[in-house]
Design a protein around this motif. Sequence first.
Motif, PDB file in Angstrom:
ATOM      1  N   HIS A  68     -42.177  55.010  92.750  1.00  0.00           N
ATOM      2  CA  HIS A  68     -43.287  54.614  91.867  1.00  0.00           C
ATOM      3  C   HIS A  68     -44.556  54.426  92.688  1.00  0.00           C
ATOM      4  CE1 HIS A  68     -44.598  51.987  88.208  1.00  0.00           C
ATOM      5  NE2 HIS A  68     -45.657  52.491  88.817  1.00  0.00           N
ATOM      6  N   ASP A 160     -46.841  55.585  82.816  1.00  0.00           N
ATOM      7  CA  ASP A 160     -47.163  54.347  83.533  1.00  0.00           C
ATOM      8  C   ASP A 160     -48.662  54.089  83.650  1.00  0.00           C
ATOM      9  OD1 ASP A 160     -46.200  52.009  84.978  1.00  0.00           O
ATOM     10  OD2 ASP A 160     -47.345  52.856  86.615  1.00  0.00           O
ATOM     11  N   GLY A 161     -48.963  52.795  83.639  1.00  0.00           N
ATOM     12  CA  GLY A 161     -50.343  52.349  83.482  1.00  0.00           C
ATOM     13  C   GLY A 161     -50.465  51.887  82.042  1.00  0.00           C
ATOM     14  N   HIS A 187     -43.485  51.477  81.446  1.00  0.00           N
ATOM     15  CA  HIS A 187     -44.261  50.291  81.832  1.00  0.00           C
ATOM     16  C   HIS A 187     -44.076  49.309  80.676  1.00  0.00           C
ATOM     17  CE1 HIS A 187     -48.107  48.341  83.339  1.00  0.00           C
ATOM     18  NE2 HIS A 187     -47.992  47.837  82.128  1.00  0.00           N
ATOM     19  N   HIS A 240     -41.147  48.208  87.589  1.00  0.00           N
ATOM     20  CA  HIS A 240     -41.632  46.885  88.037  1.00  0.00           C
ATOM     21  C   HIS A 240     -41.310  45.695  87.130  1.00  0.00           C
ATOM     22  CE1 HIS A 240     -44.792  48.193  85.319  1.00  0.00           C
ATOM     23  NE2 HIS A 240     -45.362  48.989  86.197  1.00  0.00           N
ATOM     24  N   SER A 299     -50.620  44.687  87.503  1.00  0.00           N
ATOM     25  CA  SER A 299     -49.908  44.767  86.231  1.00  0.00           C
ATOM     26  C   SER A 299     -48.498  45.294  86.458  1.00  0.00           C
ATOM     27  CB  SER A 299     -50.659  45.708  85.278  1.00  0.00           C
ATOM     28  OG  SER A 299     -49.937  45.859  84.078  1.00  0.00           O
ATOM     29  N   ASP A 326     -45.208  50.582  93.545  1.00  0.00           N
ATOM     30  CA  ASP A 326     -46.291  50.637  92.554  1.00  0.00           C
ATOM     31  C   ASP A 326     -47.645  50.664  93.273  1.00  0.00           C
ATOM     32  OD1 ASP A 326     -47.698  50.760  90.181  1.00  0.00           O
ATOM     33  OD2 ASP A 326     -47.394  48.646  89.653  1.00  0.00           O
TER      34      ASP A 326
HETATM   35 ZN   LIG Z   1     -46.881  50.143  85.519  1.00  0.00          ZN
END
Ligand SMILES: [Zn+2]
Length: 445
Positions: A68, A160-161, A187, A240, A299, A326
Amino acid sequence: MSKIQLLISGGWVIDPIQKINEPRDLLITGGLIEAIGNPGEFDSIDLPDELRIDANGAIVSPGFLDMHCHLREPGFEHKETIESGTQAAAAGGFTTVCAMPNTDPAMDSVASVKFLVEKARVVGQIRVLPIAAITRGRAGLELTDMSELAEAGAVGFSDDGDPVSDGYVMRHALAYSSLLGLPIINHSEDRTIAPGGVMNYGFSSERLGLVGIPSAAEEAMVSRDIALAELTRGILHLAHVSTERSVDLVRAAKQRGVNVTAEVTPHHLVLTDDWVTGEATELRPHVISYEYDTNTKVSPPLRSGKDVQCLQQALDSRVVEVIATDHAPHATVDKLCSYDDAAFGISGLETALSMLVYLHDRSGVSFETIIRSLTEAPAKIIGREDLGSLREGTQADITIFNPNLQWKVDSKQFLSKGKNSPLDGVEVRGRVLKTIYSGNVVFSL
Ligand SMILES: [Zn+2]
């Protein structure tokens, strides 16, 4: 025997797959691991000094795999490029990174996956594997052509994000994942629970007057995704995880036989939301300021001490099996502002090992567990079981690190363009000495 490329001797080898945790020497030829021998076994081989690596006092591990990481190219080359990101990864001991698709354009097409693979082959220091978008433009509405993307080389799917908020879209993505044998990496954040949230909801957020993100925002989506993975028999990997209840949900789902795995970042394993205030902590004994530190904005947010402790235990008991950075590099201006306006993310590749050595020192999590979480475990999830070990005949991806070497983090010295690290100026222990990718030394301290 073909021409010898390198001899690594005197080190302590840890390779969880082969259950090796003892002094061994390694011989590398033609980019592959030729042999693992007992200490001194290869000493009689006549080799010039430049082909010998003395690993005395160091740990020799399979090259780390980060499943990641954000390389930012194309679209955000001022934050990071494939070239700078892979240099930073090599400095952090990583020989493989999986690049997230929140680029511009998003990595949602075969052409964009091929761009990453091709560009990485030309400028990359190490192996880069693409994680393609789940939905077109990462807009959360319409699935990408997942099977074509898998054929082009994607090793997983993620928006992701941003979370995939629409349950119907997620349900179908998970259904396809089992057909393709590749994970959906979500996420986990229900943004309707804490709109505008910037840090963990708790004492520190109340004190600073910042909008808090309660653990429930993560747990609500972890819970939904586990239910959908159970319904569809999909392959779910949780990005995460950061809270105690997320760990509980994963543990219970695994006990029911749900195909779910999870990762945790070095920062969530070590740092608490106390770091946001800039106050003294054990790792950082000096107060840096009484203003909040925007480099701690990430985050999911840094959580409470209790959450951190639960994550450490979850890693130790393998409920959470992967450590992933991340790595989220940003330009300096993205953090030179109020906490509300600052971008989310920590530049993590070059401090990951030091944070994990700290974890080992404080919580007793073994180096074997830490290395397994950085090698064997992520390799298995992305279906690359050829990676993450020191088995004879496999690609010679090797990380040599000294867990006792002290150094002071100076983010200006990072090879990453992202200098955004809450550890800047902190004295740590544990440093990568050499990173070897495919038999070639790609980083040397
Ligand atoms: Zn994320």
